[in-house]
Design a protein around this motif. Structure first.
Motif, mmCIF file in Angstrom:
data_model
loop_
_atom_site.group_PDB
_atom_site.id
_atom_site.type_symbol
_atom_site.label_atom_id
_atom_site.label_comp_id
_atom_site.label_asym_id
_atom_site.label_seq_id
_atom_site.Cartn_x
_atom_site.Cartn_y
_atom_site.Cartn_z
ATOM 1 N N GLU A 1 48.346 48.373 45.531
ATOM 2 C CA GLU A 1 48.165 47.007 46.000
ATOM 3 C C GLU A 1 46.807 46.457 45.518
ATOM 4 O O GLU A 1 46.593 45.338 45.949
ATOM 5 N N HIS A 2 46.162 47.154 45.018
ATOM 6 C CA HIS A 2 44.502 46.775 44.498
ATOM 7 C C HIS A 2 44.815 46.452 43.125
ATOM 8 O O HIS A 2 45.748 46.359 42.597
ATOM 9 N N THR A 3 43.748 45.603 42.623
ATOM 10 C CA THR A 3 43.568 45.300 41.353
ATOM 11 C C THR A 3 42.352 45.722 40.488
ATOM 12 O O THR A 3 41.598 46.249 41.163
ATOM 13 N N LYS B 1 47.706 43.485 36.114
ATOM 14 C CA LYS B 1 46.921 43.484 37.661
ATOM 15 C C LYS B 1 45.798 44.810 37.476
ATOM 16 O O LYS B 1 44.970 44.803 38.353
ATOM 17 N N HIS B 2 46.303 45.853 36.801
ATOM 18 C CA HIS B 2 45.159 46.980 36.926
ATOM 19 C C HIS B 2 44.569 47.341 35.643
ATOM 20 O O HIS B 2 43.295 47.057 35.640
ATOM 21 N N VAL C 1 42.797 44.375 33.440
ATOM 22 C CA VAL C 1 42.024 43.607 34.116
ATOM 23 C C VAL C 1 40.695 44.542 34.222
ATOM 24 O O VAL C 1 39.698 44.044 33.808
ATOM 25 N N HIS D 1 41.890 36.245 34.056
ATOM 26 C CA HIS D 1 43.158 37.181 34.277
ATOM 27 C C HIS D 1 44.170 36.419 34.689
ATOM 28 O O HIS D 1 44.377 35.781 35.586
ATOM 29 N N VAL E 1 46.867 38.208 37.215
ATOM 30 C CA VAL E 1 46.384 39.291 38.390
ATOM 31 C C VAL E 1 46.889 38.922 39.648
ATOM 32 O O VAL E 1 47.049 39.900 40.490
ATOM 33 N N LYS E 2 47.369 37.873 39.905
ATOM 34 C CA LYS E 2 47.808 36.915 41.202
ATOM 35 C C LYS E 2 49.278 37.153 41.290
ATOM 36 O O LYS E 2 49.756 36.770 42.683
#
Length: 287
Positions: free
Chosen positions: A203-205, A257-258, A261, A282, A285-286
């Motif tokens: 759940e992190h980026t 996202k990961h 980025v 990015h 990313v969201k």
């Protein structure tokens, strides 16, 4: 004297781009025929008003019925005047069709075609504007872009514009959402370790240290980054030598996202430290 011509597909965001240019201090004119460009340029150049020395105008199919003449006028105008650049605003055909159907606006070409459908008009405009797109110094694809992202991109291009340097945009994206159409280079980083499959990282980026550490600590990533930077270090001066004013480097992973980025942030920091004018964006990313 800066004279920016905004052109491109109807519905892609030319009016929004013009409003942003006005917000950052450009004198703006919408929908001007190419036959009047030279007159406007001379008036602004001869004016003692400093506000007239940074100009942005929209040129598109609305004010120009003969598209071959439109292209010739733009080519000659750009060739014969200093400080002229062209910004092309684009979007995918399917996206433009949806935008017109949602807003119920009429496409400028619908009345000129036997098949007056929006789809036919969008595809015909795309065909007609191919030569104009080849003249562009800058290109922005707004298919997946918010107004905020468009504003950031335009500000980075023109607020501190330098004709003697190349501007590099490092754009992370997810392949599952499509490749950015304005990209000059595409770097696929799906071969790198993927935090998505680590429960505490999913759940992190890539904007967060925990993801950056996971991606960058592997031997594969370190060797990948070393070779990628070596290649870009060699290539960028060649693009600059050829007179390219903007280079868009798309960096893609599966979801955007990961990994993409993380690498985009790393490249942005590295080349900014080397003195290049850079922006990092990015796209997904969201999502």
């Amino acid at each position: 004297m800066e004279f920016v011509i905004i052109s491109g597909m109807s519905g892609a965001g030319k009016t929004s781009a013009l409003h942003i240019m006005e917000d950052i201090g450009y004198y703006c004119v919408d929908n001007i025929p190419t036959s009047l460009l030279q007159t406007l340029y001379k008036l602004c150049k001869d004016s003692s008003d400093k506000a007239m020395k940074r100009v942005a105008v929209v040129v598109d199919v609305r004010g120009n019925g003969d598209y071959e003449v439109m292209y010739d006028d733009l080519e000659n105008f750009k060739k014969n005047n200093e400080g002229v650049s062209i910004l092309y605003i684009d979007a995918k055909v399917d996206s433009l069709i949806v935008r017109y159907k949602e807003t119920r606006r009429r496409h400028p070409l619908t009345e000129r075609l036997k098949d007056g459908s929006v789809a036919a008009a969008v595809k015909e405009e795309q065909r007609l504007l191919v030569p104009v797109k080849t003249l562009a110094d800058y290109s922005i694809d707004t298919t997946f872009m918010s107004i905020k992202q468009l504003r950031e991109r335009i500000i980075s291009m023109f607020l501190e514009n330098s004709s003697n340097s190349i501007m590099i945009t490092f754009m992370s994206f997810g392949f599952k959402y499509g490749i950015p159409l304005e990209s000059d280079l595409i770097i696929d980083v799906r071969c790198l370790p993927n935090p998505f499959y680590i429960a505490e990282l999913k759940e992190h980026t890539g904007l967060e240290k925990c993801i950056q550490d996971y991606v960058l600590d592997s031997e594969e990533t370190q060797e990948f980054v070393k070779r990628l930077i070596d290649w870009l270090d060699y290539s960028l001066p060649l693009y600059l030598k050829e007179g390219k004013s903007e280079l868009v480097v798309g960096i893609g992973c599966t979801g955007g996202k990961h990994r993409s980025v993380t690498i985009a942030e790393l490249l942005d920091n590295y080349f900014m430290e080397k003195g290049y004018k850079c922006i990092v964006q990015h796209r997904d990313v969201k999502k």
